[in-house]
Design an enzyme around this catalytic site. Structure first.
Site, mmCIF file in Angstrom:
data_model
loop_
_atom_site.group_PDB
_atom_site.id
_atom_site.type_symbol
_atom_site.label_atom_id
_atom_site.label_comp_id
_atom_site.label_asym_id
_atom_site.label_seq_id
_atom_site.Cartn_x
_atom_site.Cartn_y
_atom_site.Cartn_z
ATOM 1 N N HIS A 45 -4.874 8.037 0.167
ATOM 2 C CA HIS A 45 -3.420 8.070 0.124
ATOM 3 C C HIS A 45 -2.853 8.683 -1.145
ATOM 4 O O HIS A 45 -1.761 8.328 -1.591
ATOM 5 C CB HIS A 45 -2.864 6.648 0.307
ATOM 6 C CG HIS A 45 -2.948 6.167 1.716
ATOM 7 N ND1 HIS A 45 -2.286 5.046 2.160
ATOM 8 C CD2 HIS A 45 -3.593 6.669 2.791
ATOM 9 C CE1 HIS A 45 -2.531 4.865 3.447
ATOM 10 N NE2 HIS A 45 -3.345 5.844 3.841
ATOM 11 N N ASP A 61 -8.980 9.853 7.048
ATOM 12 C CA ASP A 61 -9.704 8.643 7.443
ATOM 13 C C ASP A 61 -11.062 8.947 8.055
ATOM 14 O O ASP A 61 -11.431 8.386 9.089
ATOM 15 C CB ASP A 61 -8.854 7.798 8.396
ATOM 16 C CG ASP A 61 -7.782 7.005 7.667
ATOM 17 O OD1 ASP A 61 -8.143 6.221 6.781
ATOM 18 O OD2 ASP A 61 -6.591 7.175 7.972
ATOM 19 N N LYS A 108 1.397 5.642 0.006
ATOM 20 C CA LYS A 108 0.877 6.845 0.653
ATOM 21 C C LYS A 108 1.601 8.045 0.079
ATOM 22 O O LYS A 108 2.780 7.958 -0.279
ATOM 23 C CB LYS A 108 1.069 6.776 2.168
ATOM 24 C CG LYS A 108 0.252 7.812 2.922
ATOM 25 C CD LYS A 108 0.154 7.484 4.398
ATOM 26 C CE LYS A 108 -0.761 8.462 5.098
ATOM 27 N NZ LYS A 108 -0.959 8.150 6.516
ATOM 28 N N HIS A 155 -8.533 -0.155 0.184
ATOM 29 C CA HIS A 155 -8.942 0.328 1.495
ATOM 30 C C HIS A 155 -9.822 1.540 1.233
ATOM 31 O O HIS A 155 -9.378 2.536 0.657
ATOM 32 C CB HIS A 155 -7.741 0.701 2.357
ATOM 33 C CG HIS A 155 -7.186 -0.455 3.127
ATOM 34 N ND1 HIS A 155 -6.240 -0.320 4.110
ATOM 35 C CD2 HIS A 155 -7.488 -1.788 3.076
ATOM 36 C CE1 HIS A 155 -5.959 -1.500 4.628
ATOM 37 N NE2 HIS A 155 -6.702 -2.408 4.004
ATOM 38 N N GLU A 215 0.838 -1.201 0.000
ATOM 39 C CA GLU A 215 0.000 0.000 0.000
ATOM 40 C C GLU A 215 0.871 1.248 0.000
ATOM 41 O O GLU A 215 1.836 1.342 0.763
ATOM 42 C CB GLU A 215 -0.896 -0.013 1.243
ATOM 43 C CG GLU A 215 -1.780 1.201 1.385
ATOM 44 C CD GLU A 215 -2.592 1.173 2.667
ATOM 45 O OE1 GLU A 215 -3.407 2.095 2.870
ATOM 46 O OE2 GLU A 215 -2.414 0.239 3.483
#
Length: 417
Positions: free
Chosen positions: A261, A295, A225, A285, A223
């Site tokens: 992200h 988030d 970011k 996600h 993942e």
């Protein structure tokens, strides 16, 4: 079947959409509910505050403090949500017997036995996440890309342990386990060397993936970011890095996109079809970033709808692993789970009720005026009636009545903690 649904069904049918089939398809799509919303990402393997590039805000009463409380809260949220569920667990949620605690490089499947029991009793799959934060071995904000070999070795062993635990989850539940690798590695200010940390990071992930596992059962992901708290200038695991890594290791690794992200002007809905051109499977996600990777709880906003539509119109439901990822300590945590899960379910069902074939044909024929007009007309189809019928099929409230259960649970359980 309500009269309102019968009318809505007829209206969708005029567009070539079978809403009964759409509901049946939506019911079968597994979506992972993340455990860390229930306790503000604290976990059970340490007593200190959350750190390492993550932060929660707020102190709403009723936070789960034990595994039993967290599982009970997840049960309550899942009981209010339609569709097929999985659960998503971070490595920091290991459950130790009294006096048994081990560090993260030594965790074993037995430390997650209670999660497996919880999942099997409810016929749930389990997804898993390495935990590269809130730990003293995160030196100068670095883990897998640290210049300190001892630091890297510690976290490599942690990653290998997570592979073994993921294999255990898959074998016990009979459902593939998506295992995510994300670190907050990077630098607060302009680095003097951008490449060396990434080469160290690449080597570290390759060492983690050298741990034997069955790729049909365990789906490791990397993942990216764009930046984080304390690493504003440089993130080791950038989008270019993780996508290139996943492409090079396609036989044992998937790309995972978190829609918080990226730069605010980028959208994951556009990236989904791009990645599907090259990867057999991808992972998501699903969150909601407000100005940055904040988030926030997932809502039925434009980008959430577009992400679901791309998955459906690309025929990629079976190629996309979907998991929620948000945490808000300023509101009732169970309500946050419920709103987020139901919002993504609405997005999926809305996508399944969209006449993609008709709209695609207009685009292919160059009829862009009609395409724009029809896309706007589709937005006004009576989707709410389909949603309520879908919830009834799933034996959950199709309107705001679910919130009464949240309030009762808060008064009876959360306020007494």
């Amino acid at each position: 079947m309500s009269t309102r649904y019968e009318s809505a069904k007829e209206m969708f049918a005029k567009w070539g959409v079978d809403t009964d089939k759409a509901m049946e398809a939506a019911k079968k799509i597994p979506v992972s509910l993340h455990c860390w919303q229930g306790d503000d990402v604290i976990g059970f393997d340490h007593d200190g505050p959350l750190n390492g590039g993550l932060q929660t805000t707020g102190d709403y009463p009723g936070k789960a403090k034990t595994p039993e409380e967290l599982m009970a809260d997840m049960d309550k949220a899942m009981s209010l949500c339609p569709g097929t569920k999985k659960i998503n667990v971070h490595a920091s949620y290991a459950i130790f017997e009294p006096g048994e605690a081990v560090d993260r490089d030594k965790i074993e499947p037995k430390h997650f036995k209670k999660w497996v029991e919880f999942a099997k009793e409810r016929n749930l799959g389990i997804d898993f996440n390495t935990t590269f934060f809130s730990h003293p071995m995160q030196k100068d904000g670095l883990t897998l890309s640290s210049p300190d070999e001892n630091v890297r070795k510690f976290w490599i062993e942690h990653g290998k342990a997570c592979i073994r635990i993921s294999q255990y989850f898959a074998e016990e539940t009979g459902i593939p386990c998506v295992m995510n690798i994300w670190t907050g590695d990077g630098f607060k200010d302009v680095p003097a060397d951008r490449m060396t940390p990434r080469m160290l990071y690449k080597d570290s992930i390759e060492q983690i993936l050298s741990e034997p596992f069955d790729f049909n059962k365990v789906k490791p992901c990397v993942e990216s970011k764009v930046f984080g708290i304390g690493v504003e200038a440089y993130t080791t695991g950038s989008s270019e890095f993780t996508l290139s890594f996943a492409a090079e290791h396609k036989d044992k690794c998937l790309p995972l996109m978190d829609n918080g992200h990226y730069h605010p002007t980028e959208v994951v809905s556009d990236k989904i079809p791009a990645l599907l051109c090259f990867f057999p499977e991808i992972a998501l996600h699903i969150t909601r970033g407000v100005r940055w990777d904040s988030d926030h709880v997932v809502l039925l906003d434009g980008e959430t709808k577009e992400m679901a539509k791309e998955i459906v119109r690309c025929g990629a439901i079976d190629r996309t692993y979907m998991a929620l990822d948000f945490f808000d300590a300023s509101i009732n945590r169970i309500s946050a789970w419920t709103v987020g899960f139901r919002s993504w379910q609405k997005a999926l069902l809305f996508a399944l009720c969209t006449p993609h074939d008709k709209l695609k044909a207009l685009q292919a024929n160059g009829e862009f005026t009609e395409l724009m007009a029809m896309q706007e007309e589709v937005k006004l189809l009576p989707f709410g009636d389909v949603w309520r019928e879908y919830c009834e099929h799933c034996s959950v409230a199709g309107d705001e009545a679910w919130f009464d259960e949240i309030k009762a649970y808060e008064n009876e359980v959360l306020k007494n903690r």
